[in-house]
Scaffold this motif. Structure first.
Motif: not given
Length: 884
Positions: A288-291, A703-706
């Motif tokens: 999650i940190l990397l994403v 992944a999908f929310i900016p």
């Protein structure tokens, strides 16, 4: 002050030297050294020595000081993870996260500490209900000595102790008199077989006999010393206390002897799921940190978010829920007259699916009445009663219910007072191999008379003659067959039969032993009735309905056992005898034991073997017993159950003690054990599935929310509220259907539940993302607060709602309703979740009020979530035949 290893070694050496010295001293020298006498201490001196030496207890058994218990609460891996994350928040100057994490740690630690502290206090109070005593000789204020029962704690060096079969040895004792004494030392040495102990040789001979012999070097191999923590298997003895408490050999070695308690399947399960969740967290948080770092470009914010996710994945309430459930279970069981010595035994109690129990006192009234005293032809005979009375009156070993019945019956007849013509010379104590005991009396007219009383077959095997109306005749095959036929008829009527035999000897100085129990004359029989309990039929039916198979394992004969089992409605097709068991392999016995529920003429080792092979077949086996012959089986069983009136060794070996010897009391305890286990499993499955689902939700959002789908502080507050909502779980009720069958820990079940149920919440988290993105246009950084507020409310409410969905396999609120504490607390948290974004505190952490048009969507989302969860639940139960 804590002792070092060197201190312990020095103490052990000092204690060993003291025991060896006591073992080799003359009796009068030892008495002088201890400043005591063969008649014991005065009461005043005993009180003085109690102040001097302290109570006769092992130091490590004391409850730790409150501050040590408090510090121990921080050793939980989840708490350590939170502390580490809190320190990170401190060094990164994130006060909101620090406050929230500190609050979570504080709540968890305080509740855990209060529960464990209360549990320890409760355990002490419960143990105080179960008293273990020893027989001592004390000189009273009138300068007369008397034998009395005292608590083990008040025994002091110099006390004169009397030991009999079934007693725990209360201190390190040098024997000054003994008779066929055999002691079980497995608790101290690991030696399975009993060890014979004898007092020293007569005065004057000891020095002569041992003048050229080397001094003993092993303090655990002293033949005239009994050690604290061991137990008397058979025989009797008198000894003087050399040392007590931590100054005993057992006391000095206690820490290594006791060690870490053996983990139950439940303990192992809790441990395994703990590390599964920790490993899961350590894998998912870096992802999650990397994403977030790569998609948002703000690595610092991504790091803080990752820390918050780690906090959210930490089920820090697990130790709270477990300890609260166990403490509550023990308290409820105590009100039902069930004392739990070891809290973790509650789970095994609920998981028990086979209860092995003795017949006497459990299925029967434990009030034995002597019905008949018969000669060899089956006619009433006063002489049989007189001999039995003399035997029971003079024996100093374990007086059982049969002896009590004989003495009570004799008080109503002219036999009372027969002892005036005789003086006791010796006795050969009872043991469970011979199943008989003898006393030797001196009579001026006939010399020495050995009177033996015991089980029919065992007494008949040592008889060569019979008393036929005063005529002594050799036993013939016809007489033996007639005797056995008569006894079988009595057994068929539910009467338990003992045989009485005797033999005359010329007066002699030599002591009597097993070699003298041969060539006896059979005098007659004693018949006893132990009526079945009126509640036994109902109790067996209730246990059967609750999935517990009752198996009777008794040393009594087959005919009596068969009659009692029929009277109490225990169905059986055949009875397996101890002699049959002896010829079976473990594999054969395991197959037979599963199919058979009545075993008769079984010895102690065979009882334990039955328990062991049933456990080997995957059953959770309880054993209920109160005699010396039950101690091995009590330790062997998954849960040992004894009663307050049991012999010392049985109470010491048991996990659970009934203050009322009733199967109905037992049933209440079993149900409470299942409730306790069920509420713990609820929390574990809720937490595991919720964490698993949250990971998918966070991963998709990242992944999908900016922008950040939720700020770190939002995740922390949400997790804190969710934790609070679950604090009421120990006070929840379980569905009656759940309580009908035994429950066992199943790690595979938890993992499967997590995989199938967890992702359901993610579906509605994702629909909420779409709702906020497309319907409420929260699709840019400028509107991230609106997006975060919408997901905060939905996430908290769905997480809280899952408590009601998972707690039952039925339709929640309609077919099964949670307890009032659960309803109130979850309702309060859901109300908080809805109103929080509208408060100033909510605004201060970056949330904002939501438009009223959001709430119909929220209701639809939550209803859809409940409906889909119920559909998946129904499918899951149909496929896997389980829920909790």
């Amino acid at each position: 002050m804590k002792r070092t290893i060197k201190d312990n070694e020095m103490l052990n050496k000092e204690i060993a030297e003291r025991l060896i010295q006591s073992s080799t001293m003359m009796e009068e020298d030892l008495m002088e050294d201890l400043n005591t006498s063969p008649d014991g201490l005065t009461e005043a001196e005993a009180r003085k020595r109690l102040d001097q030496y302290g109570k006769n207890v092992i130091a490590h058994e004391k409850t730790p000081a409150w501050y040590l218990q408090l510090l121990g609460c921080f050793k939980n891996p989840f708490i350590l993870i939170l502390i580490a994350l809190g320190m990170f928040a401190y060094f990164t100057d994130d006060p909101e996260a620090l406050i929230t994490i500190s609050t979570m740690v504080t709540i968890s630690v305080i509740i855990t500490f209060s529960q464990e502290f209360r549990s320890a206090k409760t355990a002490e109070k419960l143990k105080a209900l179960v008293k273990t005593t020893a027989t001592v000789t004390r000189i009273n204020d009138d300068s007369n000595y008397e034998k009395k029962e005292v608590d083990l704690e008040v025994i002091v060096p110099g006390d004169v102790i009397h030991l009999a079969a079934g007693d725990m040895v209360p201190a390190d004792i040098r024997l000054i008199a003994s008779k066929d004494l055999h002691v079980g030392e497995s608790a101290l040495t690991g030696e399975a077989m009993p060890v014979e102990k004898m007092d020293t040789l007569p005065r004057g001979v000891f020095k002569l006999a041992h003048k050229h012999q080397p001094k003993p070097t092993n303090a655990l191999e002293l033949g005239n010393v009994c050690y604290m923590g061991t137990n008397v298997i058979s025989g009797s003895a008198k000894g003087v206390v050399v040392s007590t408490g931590t100054k005993t050999y057992f006391g000095s070695m206690a820490s290594t002897l006791i060690g870490t308690p053996t983990l139950t399947s439940f303990d192992k399960g809790i441990k395994s799921i703990t590390f599964v969740l920790i490993r899961f967290m350590f894998i998912m948080v870096p992802i999650i940190l990397l994403v977030n770092g790569f998609t948002k470009g703000d690595w610092w914010e991504a790091l803080l978010f990752g820390v918050s996710v780690a906090v959210g994945l930490t089920p820090e309430m697990l130790p709270v829920i477990v300890s609260a459930n166990l403490a509550k279970g023990a308290a409820v069981m105590a009100r039902n007259k069930v004392v739990v010595k070891r809290l973790n035994a509650i789970q095994n109690f609920g998981a028990m699916n086979i209860l092995c129990t003795d017949k006497t006192g459990t299925l029967t009234q434990d009030k034995i009445i002597m019905e008949k005293h018969l000669d060899i032809h089956g006619h009433e005979d006063k002489k049989v009663l007189e001999y039995a009375y003399l035997n029971s009156l003079h024996q100093t070993g374990l007086k059982n219910l049969l002896d009590v019945a004989i003495l009570e019956h004799a008080e109503l007849t002219e036999v009372l007072g027969a002892e005036r013509n005789d003086k006791k010379v010796d006795e050969i104590p009872f043991d469970f191999n011979r199943r008989r005991m003898s006393v030797v009396l001196e009579n001026s007219d006939i010399g020495h008379l050995l009177v033996c009383k015991g089980a029919m077959e065992e007494v008949l095997s040592i008889c060569s003659h019979v008393d036929d109306n005063g005529q002594i005749e050799p036993i013939t095959k016809e007489i033996s067959e007639k005797a056995i036929m008569l006894v079988n008829e009595l057994n068929a009527d539910g009467l338990r039969v003992l045989a009485v035999a005797a033999k005359q000897f010329p007066v002699r100085e030599e002591t009597y032993g097993l070699k003298d129990e041969k060539g006896l004359t059979l005098i007659g029989y004693l018949a006893f009735l132990d009526p079945p309990k009126e509640s036994a039929v109902e109790a067996i039916r209730a246990l059967k309905e609750n999935g517990v198979d009752v198996k009777v394992i008794t040393g009594d004969n087959a005919a009596v056992t068969q009659k009692v089992c029929k009277d109490v409605g225990l169905p059986f097709t055949s009875i397996v005898l101890g002699s049959d068991i002896e010829r079976m392999t473990d594999e054969q016995l395991a197959d037979i034991a599963e199919k058979t529920n009545v075993f008769a003429k079984v010895n102690p080792l065979q009882k334990a073997r039955i328990v062991r092979v049933l456990k080997g077949k995957g059953h959770t086996v309880g054993f209920m017993g109160d005699g010396i012959n039950d101690a091995i089986s009590l330790k062997e069983a998954d849960v040992g159950i004894s009663v307050d009136t049991a012999v010392d060794i049985s109470k010491e070996s048991a996990d659970i003690i009934l203050l009322e010897k009733s199967l109905m009391v037992l049933e209440k305890g079993i149900i409470e054990g299942r409730k306790t286990f069920g509420n713990i499993i609820k929390y574990i499955k809720m937490t595991a599935s919720s964490n698993f689902g949250n990971m998918f939700s966070v991963l998709v959002a990242s992944a999908f929310i900016p922008f950040m789908p939720m700020l770190p502080i939002h995740l922390l507050i949400q997790n804190l509220m969710y934790d609070i909502s679950q604090l009421s779980i120990p006070w929840d009720q379980m569905d009656k259907e759940y309580l009908k069958t035994p429950k066992k820990w199943n790690a595979k079940s938890v993992s499967r539940f997590m995989v199938f149920i967890g992702p359901i919440s993610s579906i509605f988290d994702i629909t909420t993302y779409c709702l906020m993105w497309y319907v409420f246009s929260a699709n840019s950084v400028e509107h991230e607060s609106l997006f975060q507020s919408g997901w905060f409310i939905e996430g908290l409410l769905s997480q809280t709602l899952i408590v009601h969905m998972i707690r039952t396999r039925k339709i929640p609120f309609i077919q099964s309703r949670a307890s009032l504490p659960v309803m109130l607390l979850t309702g309060a948290i859901m109300a908080f979740g809805i109103t929080f974004p509208f408060t100033s505190f909510g605004s201060s952490v970056g949330l904002q009020p939501l438009p009223m048009s959001y709430f119909p969507w929220l209701v639809a989302t939550l209803l859809s979530y409940c409906v889909l969860t119920q559909i998946i639940k129904t499918w899951y139960i149909r496929k896997f035949k389980e829920w909790l």
